[in-house]
Design a protein around this motif. Structure first.
Motif, PDB file in Angstrom:
ATOM      1  N   GLN A  44      -0.301 -32.781  37.266  1.00 35.23           N
ATOM      2  CA  GLN A  44      -1.181 -32.387  38.355  1.00 35.23           C
ATOM      3  C   GLN A  44      -1.164 -30.876  38.546  1.00 35.23           C
ATOM      4  O   GLN A  44      -2.205 -30.246  38.781  1.00 35.23           O
ATOM      5  N   HIS A  45       0.023 -30.284  38.453  1.00 34.69           N
ATOM      6  CA  HIS A  45       0.149 -28.826  38.624  1.00 34.69           C
ATOM      7  C   HIS A  45      -0.629 -28.089  37.539  1.00 34.69           C
ATOM      8  O   HIS A  45      -1.344 -27.116  37.813  1.00 34.69           O
ATOM      9  N   LEU A  46      -0.504 -28.543  36.286  1.00 36.83           N
ATOM     10  CA  LEU A  46      -1.197 -27.899  35.172  1.00 36.83           C
ATOM     11  C   LEU A  46      -2.715 -28.047  35.295  1.00 36.83           C
ATOM     12  O   LEU A  46      -3.463 -27.115  35.009  1.00 36.83           O
ATOM     13  N   LEU A  47      -3.143 -29.236  35.743  1.00 39.41           N
ATOM     14  CA  LEU A  47      -4.574 -29.451  35.936  1.00 39.41           C
ATOM     15  C   LEU A  47      -5.127 -28.541  37.020  1.00 39.41           C
ATOM     16  O   LEU A  47      -6.210 -27.964  36.885  1.00 39.41           O
ATOM     17  N   GLU A  48      -4.394 -28.405  38.127  1.00 38.15           N
ATOM     18  CA  GLU A  48      -4.820 -27.537  39.222  1.00 38.15           C
ATOM     19  C   GLU A  48      -4.865 -26.085  38.767  1.00 38.15           C
ATOM     20  O   GLU A  48      -5.788 -25.337  39.126  1.00 38.15           O
ATOM     21  N   LEU A  49      -3.854 -25.678  37.988  1.00 39.20           N
ATOM     22  CA  LEU A  49      -3.817 -24.301  37.487  1.00 39.20           C
ATOM     23  C   LEU A  49      -5.001 -24.043  36.564  1.00 39.20           C
ATOM     24  O   LEU A  49      -5.667 -23.006  36.659  1.00 39.20           O
ATOM     25  N   GLY A  50      -5.267 -24.992  35.670  1.00 38.79           N
ATOM     26  CA  GLY A  50      -6.395 -24.843  34.760  1.00 38.79           C
ATOM     27  C   GLY A  50      -7.720 -24.793  35.497  1.00 38.79           C
ATOM     28  O   GLY A  50      -8.587 -23.973  35.182  1.00 38.79           O
ATOM     29  N   LYS A  51      -7.864 -25.672  36.481  1.00 39.06           N
ATOM     30  CA  LYS A  51      -9.101 -25.695  37.274  1.00 39.06           C
ATOM     31  C   LYS A  51      -9.295 -24.373  38.006  1.00 39.06           C
ATOM     32  O   LYS A  51     -10.401 -23.830  38.062  1.00 39.06           O
ATOM     33  N   SER A  52      -8.203 -23.847  38.560  1.00 39.60           N
ATOM     34  CA  SER A  52      -8.283 -22.582  39.283  1.00 39.60           C
ATOM     35  C   SER A  52      -8.740 -21.447  38.384  1.00 39.60           C
ATOM     36  O   SER A  52      -9.591 -20.632  38.769  1.00 39.60           O
ATOM     37  N   GLN A  53      -8.202 -21.385  37.164  1.00 41.89           N
ATOM     38  CA  GLN A  53      -8.576 -20.331  36.230  1.00 41.89           C
ATOM     39  C   GLN A  53     -10.028 -20.458  35.794  1.00 41.89           C
ATOM     40  O   GLN A  53     -10.745 -19.463  35.666  1.00 41.89           O
ATOM     41  N   ILE A  54     -10.464 -21.691  35.560  1.00 40.05           N
ATOM     42  CA  ILE A  54     -11.851 -21.911  35.147  1.00 40.05           C
ATOM     43  C   ILE A  54     -12.808 -21.513  36.272  1.00 40.05           C
ATOM     44  O   ILE A  54     -13.841 -20.877  36.034  1.00 40.05           O
ATOM     45  N   CYS A  55     -12.459 -21.866  37.501  1.00 34.08           N
ATOM     46  CA  CYS A  55     -13.308 -21.514  38.643  1.00 34.08           C
ATOM     47  C   CYS A  55     -13.425 -20.004  38.796  1.00 34.08           C
ATOM     48  O   CYS A  55     -14.500 -19.473  39.100  1.00 34.08           O
ATOM     49  N   LYS A  56     -12.322 -19.293  38.580  1.00 32.57           N
ATOM     50  CA  LYS A  56     -12.359 -17.831  38.650  1.00 32.57           C
ATOM     51  C   LYS A  56     -13.294 -17.265  37.594  1.00 32.57           C
ATOM     52  O   LYS A  56     -14.049 -16.324  37.849  1.00 32.57           O
ATOM     53  N   SER A  57     -13.243 -17.846  36.394  1.00 28.41           N
ATOM     54  CA  SER A  57     -14.114 -17.390  35.310  1.00 28.41           C
ATOM     55  C   SER A  57     -15.582 -17.669  35.623  1.00 28.41           C
ATOM     56  O   SER A  57     -16.458 -16.829  35.382  1.00 28.41           O
ATOM     57  N   LEU A  58     -15.849 -18.843  36.169  1.00 29.98           N
ATOM     58  CA  LEU A  58     -17.227 -19.206  36.486  1.00 29.98           C
ATOM     59  C   LEU A  58     -17.822 -18.288  37.553  1.00 29.98           C
ATOM     60  O   LEU A  58     -19.021 -18.000  37.528  1.00 29.98           O
ATOM     61  N   ARG A  59     -17.000 -17.835  38.473  1.00 29.92           N
ATOM     62  CA  ARG A  59     -17.499 -16.966  39.545  1.00 29.92           C
ATOM     63  C   ARG A  59     -18.001 -15.623  39.021  1.00 29.92           C
ATOM     64  O   ARG A  59     -18.739 -14.925  39.716  1.00 29.92           O
ATOM     65  N   THR A  60     -17.610 -15.258  37.793  1.00 27.98           N
ATOM     66  CA  THR A  60     -18.050 -13.982  37.233  1.00 27.98           C
ATOM     67  C   THR A  60     -19.448 -14.063  36.622  1.00 27.98           C
ATOM     68  O   THR A  60     -20.041 -13.031  36.297  1.00 27.98           O
ATOM     69  N   GLY A  61     -19.958 -15.264  36.430  1.00 25.28           N
ATOM     70  CA  GLY A  61     -21.278 -15.433  35.832  1.00 25.28           C
ATOM     71  C   GLY A  61     -22.234 -16.109  36.791  1.00 25.28           C
ATOM     72  O   GLY A  61     -21.921 -16.294  37.974  1.00 25.28           O
ATOM     73  N   PRO A  62     -23.419 -16.495  36.312  1.00 26.95           N
ATOM     74  CA  PRO A  62     -24.367 -17.199  37.193  1.00 26.95           C
ATOM     75  C   PRO A  62     -23.814 -18.551  37.608  1.00 26.95           C
ATOM     76  O   PRO A  62     -23.208 -19.264  36.798  1.00 26.95           O
TER      77      PRO A  62
END
Length: 264
Positions: free
Chosen positions: A12-30
């Motif tokens: 669960q911790h790894l999934l949350e960490l991965g999701k957080s990083q992906i969300c940060k990346s998505l915020r940089t684009g449309p």
């Protein structure tokens, strides 16, 4: 096997960490600024899992909370969920009563926990013909709207006693009322005018409409909004309670990719 692995805290911790990083990346684009959800499949899910109907709807509510968290973390400014259609009043009295009780319970949690509202900063708006609701349910929903009205991080439109045709009728009535009182010149009535008088009139334009359960119809939801150019429609062959954060992230990645490379 996947469910067994997912039960571990480290997973669960790894999934949350991965999701957080992906969300940060998505915020940089449309990113879509407004997403609509037709949350279909709660009853089918209950039947397949051999659980009570009310448990299927409860599972659907939990799924909604998780999906909205992903959306807001990725930078979506507005989400509109189809919580209860005017057509739903034709269902069994037992199911209607349970859905009303579920709404009261969940929104009372919002009303009773002001800190939670401040933490997530989401403004709740209740859209639809609220006169059709029982008084006690309407009071709870409107109190949740009142207590979150100053939140500015994001918007959650909850469509209750809603139908798109009723929404468009409501818009026309408001416009006719203004023209009758000489508050709106007839020459100013155009598509934008109708859009502004819809229940979603103060929300950003709809960029993406998602429907689960693999059914290819819109069920009288946001028909006006999703017909505009640039609005994408995603039909998923998965029941709403099974729709998870990874599904949502993948849709946002596809949307961002398409907008980046197809608009060049």
């Amino acid at each position: 096997m996947a469910d067994w692995l997912a039960s571990f805290p480290l997973t669960q911790h790894l999934l949350e960490l991965g999701k957080s990083q992906i969300c940060k990346s998505l915020r940089t684009g449309p990113i879509p600024q407004h997403i609509g959800f037709i949350m279909d499949g709660n009853r089918t899910y209950a039947r397949i899992k051999h659980i009570e109907l009310k448990e299927g709807h409860s599972a659907g509510f939990e799924s909604m909370a998780k999906i909205l968290e992903v959306c807001y973390d990725c930078g979506v400014k507005c989400a509109t969920v189809f919580a209860f259609s005017i057509e739903n009043y034709k269902r069994s009295s037992y199911e209607i009563q349970w859905l009303m009780e579920l709404a009261k319970t969940k929104f009372k949690q919002v009303v009773g926990n002001g800190e939670m509202c401040e933490q997530f900063g989401v403004q709740i708006r209740i859209l639809g013909d609220l006169e059709l609701l029982p008084d006690d349910v309407r009071d709870v929903l409107l109190e949740a709207q009142r207590i979150t009205q100053h939140n500015t991080r994001a918007i959650l439109n909850v469509c209750w006693s809603y139908a798109s045709r009723d929404d468009m009728t409501h818009s026309v009535r408001e416009i006719v009322g203004k023209t009758a009182k000489n508050r709106l010149p007839v020459k100013d009535i155009d598509e934008d005018c109708i859009s502004k008088h819809l229940y979603t009139g103060s929300s950003p334009p709809l960029d993406l409409l998602i429907r689960t359960s693999g059914v290819y119809r819109l069920s009288d939801f946001m028909l006006w909004e999703c017909s505009k150019e640039g609005c994408d429609i995603e039909i998923l062959d998965v029941l709403w309670p099974q729709f998870n954060a990874l599904n949502m992230v993948w849709i946002l990645i596809k949307w961002s990719f398409n907008k980046t490379y197809n608009n060049r």
